[in-house]
Design an enzyme around this catalytic site. Structure first.
Site, PDB file in Angstrom:
ATOM      1  N   LYS A   1       0.869  -1.183   0.000  1.00  0.00           N
ATOM      2  CA  LYS A   1       0.000   0.000   0.000  1.00  0.00           C
ATOM      3  C   LYS A   1       0.900   1.225   0.000  1.00  0.00           C
ATOM      4  O   LYS A   1       2.046   1.141   0.468  1.00  0.00           O
ATOM      5  CB  LYS A   1      -0.848  -0.002   1.282  1.00  0.00           C
ATOM      6  CG  LYS A   1      -2.087   0.825   1.180  1.00  0.00           C
ATOM      7  CD  LYS A   1      -3.275   0.030   0.660  1.00  0.00           C
ATOM      8  CE  LYS A   1      -4.497   0.910   0.521  1.00  0.00           C
ATOM      9  NZ  LYS A   1      -5.670   0.186   0.062  1.00  0.00           N
TER      10      LYS A   1
ATOM     11  N   TYR B   1     -24.741   0.984  -4.135  1.00  0.00           N
ATOM     12  CA  TYR B   1     -25.734   1.111  -5.217  1.00  0.00           C
ATOM     13  C   TYR B   1     -25.726  -0.152  -6.093  1.00  0.00           C
ATOM     14  O   TYR B   1     -26.781  -0.722  -6.399  1.00  0.00           O
ATOM     15  CB  TYR B   1     -25.404   2.355  -6.047  1.00  0.00           C
ATOM     16  CG  TYR B   1     -26.099   2.418  -7.377  1.00  0.00           C
ATOM     17  CD1 TYR B   1     -27.439   2.783  -7.465  1.00  0.00           C
ATOM     18  CD2 TYR B   1     -25.406   2.114  -8.556  1.00  0.00           C
ATOM     19  CE1 TYR B   1     -28.080   2.837  -8.693  1.00  0.00           C
ATOM     20  CE2 TYR B   1     -26.044   2.170  -9.782  1.00  0.00           C
ATOM     21  CZ  TYR B   1     -27.376   2.526  -9.853  1.00  0.00           C
ATOM     22  OH  TYR B   1     -28.008   2.572 -11.065  1.00  0.00           O
TER      23      TYR B   1
ATOM     24  N   GLY C   1     -25.021   3.074   3.218  1.00  0.00           N
ATOM     25  CA  GLY C   1     -24.139   3.638   2.188  1.00  0.00           C
ATOM     26  C   GLY C   1     -24.485   3.078   0.824  1.00  0.00           C
ATOM     27  O   GLY C   1     -24.227   1.905   0.555  1.00  0.00           O
ATOM     28  N   VAL C   2     -25.122   3.919  -0.011  1.00  0.00           N
ATOM     29  CA  VAL C   2     -25.430   3.465  -1.370  1.00  0.00           C
ATOM     30  C   VAL C   2     -24.650   4.321  -2.380  1.00  0.00           C
ATOM     31  O   VAL C   2     -25.207   4.949  -3.262  1.00  0.00           O
ATOM     32  CB  VAL C   2     -26.954   3.432  -1.674  1.00  0.00           C
ATOM     33  CG1 VAL C   2     -27.551   2.107  -1.270  1.00  0.00           C
ATOM     34  CG2 VAL C   2     -27.715   4.577  -0.994  1.00  0.00           C
ATOM     35  N   GLY C   3     -23.330   4.340  -2.167  1.00  0.00           N
ATOM     36  CA  GLY C   3     -22.414   4.985  -3.104  1.00  0.00           C
ATOM     37  C   GLY C   3     -22.089   3.999  -4.212  1.00  0.00           C
ATOM     38  O   GLY C   3     -22.949   3.217  -4.635  1.00  0.00           O
TER      39      GLY C   3
ATOM     40  N   VAL D   1     -20.357   1.105  -4.447  1.00  0.00           N
ATOM     41  CA  VAL D   1     -20.598  -0.331  -4.240  1.00  0.00           C
ATOM     42  C   VAL D   1     -22.011  -0.589  -3.726  1.00  0.00           C
ATOM     43  O   VAL D   1     -22.684  -1.505  -4.193  1.00  0.00           O
ATOM     44  CB  VAL D   1     -19.593  -0.957  -3.245  1.00  0.00           C
ATOM     45  CG1 VAL D   1     -19.764  -2.459  -3.199  1.00  0.00           C
ATOM     46  CG2 VAL D   1     -18.175  -0.629  -3.605  1.00  0.00           C
TER      47      VAL D   1
HETATM   48  P1  NAD Z   1     -18.414   5.698  -2.033  1.00  0.00           P
HETATM   49  O1  NAD Z   1     -17.744   6.878  -1.450  1.00  0.00           O
HETATM   50  O2  NAD Z   1     -18.787   5.699  -3.467  1.00  0.00           O
HETATM   51  O3  NAD Z   1     -19.742   5.345  -1.206  1.00  0.00           O
HETATM   52  C1  NAD Z   1     -19.833   5.467   0.167  1.00  0.00           C
HETATM   53  C2  NAD Z   1     -21.236   5.993   0.461  1.00  0.00           C
HETATM   54  O4  NAD Z   1     -21.407   6.019   1.861  1.00  0.00           O
HETATM   55  C3  NAD Z   1     -21.473   7.420  -0.057  1.00  0.00           C
HETATM   56  O5  NAD Z   1     -22.676   7.469  -0.808  1.00  0.00           O
HETATM   57  C4  NAD Z   1     -21.551   8.261   1.204  1.00  0.00           C
HETATM   58  O6  NAD Z   1     -22.447   9.344   1.092  1.00  0.00           O
HETATM   59  C5  NAD Z   1     -22.038   7.236   2.205  1.00  0.00           C
HETATM   60  N1  NAD Z   1     -21.698   7.540   3.590  1.00  0.00           N
HETATM   61  C6  NAD Z   1     -20.543   7.996   4.096  1.00  0.00           C
HETATM   62  N2  NAD Z   1     -20.625   8.126   5.423  1.00  0.00           N
HETATM   63  C7  NAD Z   1     -21.858   7.729   5.761  1.00  0.00           C
HETATM   64  C8  NAD Z   1     -22.551   7.636   6.976  1.00  0.00           C
HETATM   65  N3  NAD Z   1     -21.981   7.962   8.133  1.00  0.00           N
HETATM   66  N4  NAD Z   1     -23.809   7.176   6.954  1.00  0.00           N
HETATM   67  C9  NAD Z   1     -24.418   6.843   5.798  1.00  0.00           C
HETATM   68  N5  NAD Z   1     -23.816   6.920   4.622  1.00  0.00           N
HETATM   69  C10 NAD Z   1     -22.557   7.348   4.590  1.00  0.00           C
HETATM   70  O7  NAD Z   1     -17.432   4.481  -1.693  1.00  0.00           O
HETATM   71  P2  NAD Z   1     -17.491   3.015  -2.326  1.00  0.00           P
HETATM   72  O8  NAD Z   1     -16.467   2.912  -3.391  1.00  0.00           O
HETATM   73  O9  NAD Z   1     -18.893   2.623  -2.592  1.00  0.00           O
HETATM   74  O10 NAD Z   1     -16.924   2.164  -1.105  1.00  0.00           O
HETATM   75  C11 NAD Z   1     -17.736   1.893   0.034  1.00  0.00           C
HETATM   76  C12 NAD Z   1     -16.920   1.072   1.040  1.00  0.00           C
HETATM   77  O11 NAD Z   1     -16.507  -0.160   0.432  1.00  0.00           O
HETATM   78  C13 NAD Z   1     -15.641   1.747   1.513  1.00  0.00           C
HETATM   79  O12 NAD Z   1     -15.413   1.363   2.852  1.00  0.00           O
HETATM   80  C14 NAD Z   1     -14.572   1.146   0.625  1.00  0.00           C
HETATM   81  O13 NAD Z   1     -13.298   1.168   1.236  1.00  0.00           O
HETATM   82  C15 NAD Z   1     -15.084  -0.275   0.500  1.00  0.00           C
HETATM   83  N6  NAD Z   1     -14.629  -0.979  -0.701  1.00  0.00           N
HETATM   84  C16 NAD Z   1     -14.896  -0.473  -1.919  1.00  0.00           C
HETATM   85  C17 NAD Z   1     -14.495  -1.182  -3.068  1.00  0.00           C
HETATM   86  C18 NAD Z   1     -14.834  -0.683  -4.442  1.00  0.00           C
HETATM   87  O14 NAD Z   1     -14.713  -1.467  -5.398  1.00  0.00           O
HETATM   88  N7  NAD Z   1     -15.259   0.556  -4.616  1.00  0.00           N
HETATM   89  C19 NAD Z   1     -13.791  -2.386  -2.923  1.00  0.00           C
HETATM   90  C20 NAD Z   1     -13.544  -2.886  -1.649  1.00  0.00           C
HETATM   91  C21 NAD Z   1     -13.963  -2.169  -0.536  1.00  0.00           C
END
Ligand code: NAD
Length: 344
Positions: free
Chosen positions: A81, A184, A178-180, A182
């Protein structure tokens, strides 16, 4: 602060301090292990590290996590990392990431970087000017989130098999925090399988999209953790399972995409005591890593999904061994990694 005792105790291969006077680059690359292959892991770029020790702690903790995630996913990759301590005030971002690219190149492929918190696809393009040891490029594998979500839903199906005798999520109620990116995509996968979803997110637009497209119900964060449901999927930030949320949960399982879901290891024990089955985060959320890793070999989306689908088998084996041994799933996952590392 003496770093060597921590590195030796944790079995780290190296910690590189990289700097560049012209651009102000201050970067750390932690290499935990290259036993199974080159160390792959994202690059975090933050201004918020309040000390050098904080940055070192972050990079070494995260690099070890990558060894475990890659090994459990059956990838021929090690764990690494990197962290860039961004200058405060104005700086030339492109030049800084180019300098970082030269630093990555100096390790001659022992470390492969990718996007992470605080970095973007355009930062990766600057890195790419000086090294080919960078993956997760927009022009190649792109956004890993749909593959991560697919892996998570396959892991949930394995949990359903253990909990309810059938690897089927139809009619199951899943709460998603969290519906960002992943969360979503996970809601979409669950919708296809006939599950019912309740979601919460601090971003109202993200909530609206999930409600509109997948018929999710929406509640506040505080309400979400008290919902009676089959599975709780933390997909926001880490630490979702903590002293505050734990006593409120009324679910049979916790399975989500977020990294570091347990605020502290003791929260895993507390979940088990409450009879809540936990899918260790690094075991179930490795789809994104799998997606990036395939760039090293030649990217193919179909293969990425096929390999992420094998998360079903990993979670299945892990839960079976947990039941047989009486050990918690996190401990079994660690044992499975150590076995894979021992056999090379
Ligand atoms: P993202 O930023 O797109 O989505 C996160 C969502 O969580 C956002 O919509 C945000 O508004 C919401 N959020 C943040 N704080 C919050 C809270 N206190 N309460 C409610 N909602 C909240 O991130 P992502 O890429 O979807 O990743 C989500 C998680 O999965 C992270 O922990 C990331 O490390 C992990 N992850 C992601 C991937 C990937 O492929 N993107 C892979 C492995 C792990």
């Amino acid at each position: 602060m003496d770093y060597f005792p921590r590195l030796i105790e944790g079995g780290y291969e190296g910690l590189h301090f990289l700097s560049d006077q012209k651009t102000g680059l201050r970067a750390l690359i932690g290499i935990h292990s290259t036993k199974l292959g080159p160390a792959l892991g994202g690059t975090r770029a933050l201004t918020t590290y309040d000390s050098e020790t904080a940055a070192v702690t972050d990079v070494i903790r995260l690099s070890r996590g990558m060894t475990y995630k890659a090994a459990l996913a059956g990838l021929k990759l090690g764990g690494g990392k990197s962290v860039i301590v961004l200058p405060k005030g104005n700086f030339d971002r492109g030049a800084l990431f180019e300098a970082f690219g030269r630093a990555v190149e100096s390790l001659k492929g022992r470390y492969i970087c990718a996007e992470d918190s605080g970095t973007s696809p355009s930062d990766m393009d600057f890195i790419l000017k000086h090294t080919r040891h960078v993956v997760g490029l927009q022009s190649k594998s792109g956004d890993p989130s749909p593959v991560t979500a697919y892996g998570v839903v396959r892991g949930m199906e394995a949990m359903a098999k253990h909990l309810w005798g059938k690897a089927d999520l139809a009619g199951r109620k899943v709460t998603i925090l969290g519906v960002g990116h992943v969360g979503y995509a996970l809601a979409g996968e669950l919708h296809k399988r006939g599950a019912k979803m309740v979601v919460a997110d601090v971003n109202p637009q993200a909530v609206q999209r999930a409600v509109k497209e997948f018929g999710c119900s929406a509640v506040s964060d505080a309400e979400l953790v008290t919902q009676e449901a089959d599975i709780f999927a933390p997909c926001a930030l880490g630490g979702g399972i903590n002293d505050f949320t734990l006593p409120l949960l009324r679910v049979k399982a916790v399975a989500g995409a977020a990294n570091n879901q347990l605020a502290e290891p003791r929260h895993g024990e507390a979940l088990a005591k409450r009879g809540i089955l936990y899918a260790p985060d690094y075991a179930i959320n490795s789809g994104g890593l799998i997606n990036c890793a395939l760039e090293v070999l030649g990217y193919d989306r179909k293969e990425a999904l096929e390999r992420a689908g094998k998360i079903f088998d990993t979670i299945d084996e892990l839960l079976r061994r947990s039941k047989e041994s009486g050990q918690r799933p996190e401990a079994v996952a660690d044992t499975m990694v150590e076995e894979r590392l021992a056999h090379g």
